[in-house]
Design an enzyme around this catalytic site. Sequence first.
Site, short mmCIF file in Angstrom:
data_model
loop_
_atom_site.label_atom_id
_atom_site.label_comp_id
_atom_site.label_asym_id
_atom_site.label_seq_id
_atom_site.Cartn_x
_atom_site.Cartn_y
_atom_site.Cartn_z
N CYS A 1 -35.02 110.57 -6.25
CA CYS A 1 -35.55 110.29 -4.92
C CYS A 1 -37.02 109.96 -5.10
CB CYS A 1 -35.36 111.48 -3.98
SG CYS A 1 -36.09 111.22 -2.34
N CYS B 1 -46.17 115.90 15.49
CA CYS B 1 -45.41 115.12 14.52
C CYS B 1 -44.52 114.10 15.21
CB CYS B 1 -44.59 116.03 13.61
SG CYS B 1 -43.39 117.06 14.49
#
Length: 395
Positions: free
Chosen positions: A161, A353
């Site tokens: 990843c 966020c």
Amino acid sequence: MSDTDWTGREFDVDVGDVAHGGHCVARADGRVVFVRHALPGERVRVRVTEDRGKSFCRADAIAVLEASPDRVEPPCPVAGPGLCGGCDWQHAAPAAQRDLKARVVAEQLERLAGLTWPVEVEELSGGPLRWRSRVRFVTGRDGAPGLRAHRSHDVVALDDCPITVEGAAREGLARSARPGTEFEVAEDTRGTVHLAEIRRGGRPKQLSGGVAVEHAAGRTWRVAAHGFWQVHPQAATALAAVVGEWAAAPAAGRVWDLYAGAGLFASVLADQVGTGGTVLAVESGRQAVRDGQSNLADLSQVEWRCGTVERIVSTVEQRADVVVLDPPRKGAGRGIVEAIAGAAPDRVVYVACDPAALARDVATFAGHGYRMTALRAFDAFPMTHHVECVALLER
């Protein structure tokens, strides 16, 4: 095209502006098409991936007919249509990603809060890859770990990843287990990898580590490795610096730190008010409170309260000079905004966020006499559509 289900259909569209959520807007036969893997100004061929019969559907760009100059080759081989859903913008140059996020933040503020505000999304050091220090992998039908496809339970197996720090990616993806098993992996600032296994219906089993050591805001922190901490290695210090600058809490003042986590912002605020002041740190997670009490044991001016912000702020009668809040993605909501306004702080520093939640709460604050006077945004989640904002609201 008819009004029946478009799922699986392919057609060409001209791509319009970016929208909140990691896609762009196109239109076909009077319907909105939310297109992933495209960029504004492109002409692409799309395949509809989801159609629930409303005025819109969702699609992937499966061929680029006219490319944007901002388009690049994704660094991850499984970042394309129908594959891993962990990233949204690997096909865009890093500077273009930040511009897209800035446009989303500005659009949300204008649409939901009625504010026209210039937005710049600032880059954090370290580059767009190998920044994710905490990740949760899941095993697929063959027992191999990976990440889920976008808006799907299907698991895309991974060899690596690229946005995850190397140690965490290596440890998490080396495991195998029965399908549906999750592996929570965290790598702290010492490079120690912490790994926990979560089986369906079972309790987490710590396989290695468990207590992470982090460095931020001039302090060393020992926190639960799988609890809340900023995912980007540079984010905690960057956000704490802005919070400290804008809070400017008075000596001997009274400050609230809501959704305090392990006390990152409380540590900065405590230094400002000194031993004659008070920082009320409110956090619902018991482990986070224990971590905060341990890490800030030298700051007697920090008072910890474990419980929901909704419940605790409704019982606090004293006025606050400054309020800092870092709510979850859904935002604070009307009730908490009203409770904060009722405490009559001179300044509110809001860490967010999700730009939509931020804009909704900014609008609610405006109805109680607070206006946004400053905003900074940080690319704390490169390659994804997520962005971290800090807003200053003043009476």
